[in-house]
Design an enzyme around this catalytic site. Structure first.
Site, mmCIF file in Angstrom:
data_model
loop_
_atom_site.group_PDB
_atom_site.id
_atom_site.type_symbol
_atom_site.label_atom_id
_atom_site.label_comp_id
_atom_site.label_asym_id
_atom_site.label_seq_id
_atom_site.Cartn_x
_atom_site.Cartn_y
_atom_site.Cartn_z
ATOM 1 N N ARG A 18 0.994 -1.285 0.015
ATOM 2 C CA ARG A 18 -0.127 0.143 -0.129
ATOM 3 C C ARG A 18 0.823 1.087 0.024
ATOM 4 N NH1 ARG A 18 -2.403 -0.994 4.498
ATOM 5 N NH2 ARG A 18 -4.287 -2.105 3.520
ATOM 6 N N TYR A 63 17.832 11.877 -2.391
ATOM 7 C CA TYR A 63 19.220 12.355 -2.486
ATOM 8 C C TYR A 63 19.172 13.328 -3.951
ATOM 9 C CZ TYR A 63 24.417 11.949 -2.730
ATOM 10 O OH TYR A 63 25.689 12.110 -2.896
ATOM 11 N N ARG A 117 26.145 26.202 -0.518
ATOM 12 C CA ARG A 117 26.302 25.788 -1.537
ATOM 13 C C ARG A 117 25.539 24.403 -2.079
ATOM 14 N NH1 ARG A 117 30.186 22.788 -4.721
ATOM 15 N NH2 ARG A 117 31.019 22.050 -2.580
ATOM 16 N N LYS A 135 21.521 12.387 2.970
ATOM 17 C CA LYS A 135 23.073 11.558 3.223
ATOM 18 C C LYS A 135 23.105 10.729 4.355
ATOM 19 C CE LYS A 135 25.892 13.814 0.081
ATOM 20 N NZ LYS A 135 26.843 13.326 -0.663
ATOM 21 N N GLU A 206 29.755 18.950 4.363
ATOM 22 C CA GLU A 206 28.979 18.811 3.148
ATOM 23 C C GLU A 206 28.487 20.323 2.844
ATOM 24 O OE1 GLU A 206 27.336 16.603 0.176
ATOM 25 O OE2 GLU A 206 28.149 15.719 2.152
ATOM 26 N N ASP A 207 28.837 20.519 1.481
ATOM 27 C CA ASP A 207 28.346 22.010 0.766
ATOM 28 C C ASP A 207 28.736 22.862 1.490
ATOM 29 O OD1 ASP A 207 27.386 20.257 -1.288
ATOM 30 O OD2 ASP A 207 25.193 20.059 -0.385
ATOM 31 N N ASP A 229 33.004 15.426 1.950
ATOM 32 C CA ASP A 229 32.262 14.796 1.043
ATOM 33 C C ASP A 229 32.659 15.423 -0.318
ATOM 34 O OD1 ASP A 229 31.069 12.093 0.213
ATOM 35 O OD2 ASP A 229 29.350 13.519 -0.323
ATOM 36 N N ASP A 230 32.513 16.445 -0.544
ATOM 37 C CA ASP A 230 32.518 17.196 -1.682
ATOM 38 C C ASP A 230 33.924 17.233 -2.239
ATOM 39 O OD1 ASP A 230 29.833 18.406 -1.841
ATOM 40 O OD2 ASP A 230 30.399 19.824 -0.162
ATOM 41 N N ALA A 270 35.009 21.008 -5.330
ATOM 42 C CA ALA A 270 34.707 19.665 -5.912
ATOM 43 C C ALA A 270 35.671 19.226 -7.146
ATOM 44 C CB ALA A 270 33.348 19.547 -6.397
ATOM 45 N N ASN A 376 25.602 18.246 -10.299
ATOM 46 C CA ASN A 376 24.488 17.864 -9.615
ATOM 47 C C ASN A 376 23.305 19.214 -9.415
ATOM 48 O OD1 ASN A 376 24.734 15.096 -9.295
ATOM 49 N ND2 ASN A 376 25.934 15.376 -7.561
ATOM 50 N N ASN A 422 28.138 8.322 -8.162
ATOM 51 C CA ASN A 422 27.432 8.537 -7.114
ATOM 52 C C ASN A 422 28.060 8.688 -5.888
ATOM 53 O OD1 ASN A 422 25.271 9.053 -4.820
ATOM 54 N ND2 ASN A 422 23.730 7.971 -6.402
#
Length: 529
Positions: A18, A63, A117, A135, A206-207, A229-230, A270, A376, A422
């Site tokens: 469902r 994501y 960013r 994430k 991140e960012d 991570d970037d 990046a 992205n 990814n």
């Protein structure tokens, strides 16, 4: 208050079906995001179970690309507290704010953004929290990190985006962003407080803006358990894909692997982070660092980056060319004709920057050109997959940052399957390996070995199909292999603090890692990592 008792004929299996039917009935990605967000609040076990069994369908919602829409609209779709906001107004009492987190003893991993960013969408301020939430959902689904051990954090430092400052529903503080001095003071206090309140925590940045991403990674990486991570995650996943892409290209051309030439279009955090990671590719071929640097060219909005350019930003100097003496090269076609690259990588967030002329120029130079538009979301991608296939008559080796569907080409008469660079392939395994090894910090070798493990994780069918990345369905097996490589690298760097794992065989270690992965099934113990 009435008791919430299900109907007499209630079935968990039927309810699962469902929920999927309800999800698929939604007309757009943002509505699907809101539905999944509500499901996670009502029944987190069911949410993670559905996510794990439907990764290809649901990851693009939680994501990239849909999380970008969620961030842009977050102040308007907000329903309840989901993460931890640390405001610029909390300066001087950040430790007290962090200590309000309900799962202090369980906390093991945090994703921290300042929202400046987000996915190439600009300064979203406090609306950036869904990036941290998304994430961490992928850590849970992809590596079996226990949900209660995750801490999504948004640093609410103001925003320079006028429409948010004027939005009556905006969720964040209404002020311009801090200057460098105030920002440095805030980050120093924040990281000191994080270590005091969460002594076992791994922090993923991140960012952040380009300059701050490099600055704070360099400032904190040897003192705190953290990575960006970037810079490092993106670099590792692209390095992994490039190993396989270069092999395929060299098989077609006969070119020695060490002679590949890489052109980066986009030189932010990046872009330069990925470029630095790709020097490892050439080092694996026996080159020195200086020799490896010479195989990489970088391009920004002003053209080919050369060392004699006035006012060159510090992070761009590493790859600035010293062997070019002609007039400035500002046109991408001219740069391609000068460099003659075997690989073109896009981290520019400029939609359709790789025009037909750009792609055909790459195809004219290479039997199998490597084209990786990594920006992205898809709305920022340098080239769409269908165009890259058609403009190269199917010879392109392609991987993107956001997901594309397989494409049947009328010109080649066959279906082509794209790769996706990814970060989800890499950061869950890095996190899991770091936590299980109890590493005191995240070393370059841990990131590098994660990349090598991902490159070697393709199964026979994926290799036969010419893929550069494995299929996402196998993410937990892939994360386990990456975690094992990260643990071994931590041990070799003497930063691990799990002595019981040092002398076990790889088979025993891999089995141990899989046993530690949390699973949404009720039968699985909830005392795992």
């Amino acid at each position: 208050m009435f008791a919430r008792i299900p109907p007499p004929n209630f079935s968990s299996a039927t309810h699962r079906a469902r929920c999927l039917t309800q999800l698929r009935s939604k007309s757009n990605g943002l509505e699907k995001y809101i539905f999944l967000n509500g499901l996670k609040e009502r029944d987190p076990n069911l949410f993670y179970s559905i996510l794990y069994d439907n990764m290809r369908e649901i990851v693009p919602i939680l994501y990239t690309p849909t999380v970008g829409d969620a961030c842009q609209n977050y102040s308007h779709i907000w329903r309840r507290p989901e993460g931890l906001y640390v405001s610029i107004g909390d300066k001087g009492r950040i430790r007290e704010v962090l200590a309000t987190w309900p799962n202090l003893r369980d906390a093991r991993i945090a994703v921290v953004t300042d929202g400046i960013r987000i996915l190439g969408l600009g300064d979203l301020g406090a609306n950036g929290l869904p990036i941290s939430i998304g994430k961490l959902d992928l850590y849970i689904a992809g590596a079996g990190i226990r949900p209660t051990s995750t801490v999504p954090i948004c640093l609410d430092l103001g925003t320079s985006t006028k429409k948010y400052l004027e939005d009556p529903l905006y969720i964040g503080v209404r002020r311009p962003r801090p200057d460098a001095k105030e920002m440095d003071e805030f980050m120093t206090e924040f990281m000191t407080a994080m270590k005091e309140v969460f002594p076992n925590l791994l922090v993923q940045f991140e960012d952040f803006s380009t300059d701050n991403a490099f600055k704070y990674l360099d400032k904190f990486r040897n003192t705190y358990k953290c990575f960006n991570d970037d810079i490092q995650g993106t670099g590792a996943v692209v390095l992994s894909g490039f190993f396989n892409a270069a092999r395929l290209a060299s098989e077609a051309s006969g070119l020695p692997l060490k002679d590949h030439r890489i052109l980066f279009f986009g030189a932010g955090s990046a872009g330069i982070g990925v470029a630095k990671q790709l020097t490892s590719f050439f080092k694996f071929m026996g080159m020195s660092e200086e020799e490896a640097k010479k195989q990489i060219w970088t391009v920004d909005s002003k053209g080919l980056i050369t060392a004699d350019r006035k006012g060159l930003q510090e992070h761009k100097k590493y790859f600035a060319r010293t062997n070019y003496e002609g007039p400035p090269l500002t046109n991408l076609i001219d740069i391609i004709n000068h460099v003659k690259p075997t690989a073109l990588l896009g981290l520019s967030t400029i939609r359709n920057a790789f025009t037909k002329e750009v792609i055909t120029s790459m195809a004219a130079l290479n039997a199998r050109p490597i084209v990786l538009p990594l920006s992205n979301p898809i709305s920022m991608s340098e080239v769409d997959y269908e165009d890259a296939v058609e403009w190269t008559n199917g010879s392109v080796i392609f991987a993107s940052g956001s997901p594309y569907r397989s494409y049947f080409s009328p010109s080649t008469g066959r279906t082509h399957e794209p790769g996706q660079g990814n970060n989800m392939y890499i950061f869950p395994g890095i996190g899991l390996g770091t936590l299980l090894s109890k590493a005191s910090r995240v070393t370059d070798s841990m990131i590098e070995q994660a990349s090598v493990a991902l490159a070697g994780s393709l199964d026979k069918e994926e290799t036969k199909s010419g893929l550069v990345y494995p299929r996402l369905d196998r993410i937990r097996d892939i994360s386990a292999q990456i975690a094992m490589s990260v643990i071994r690298a931590a041990q070799n760097s003497y930063v691990d603090n799990s002595p019981q794992l040092r002398h076990v065989t790889d088979n025993v270690l891999l089995q141990y890692i899989k046993e530690q992965m949390w699973s949404p099934q009720p039968s699985k113990s909830d005392t795992k990592m």
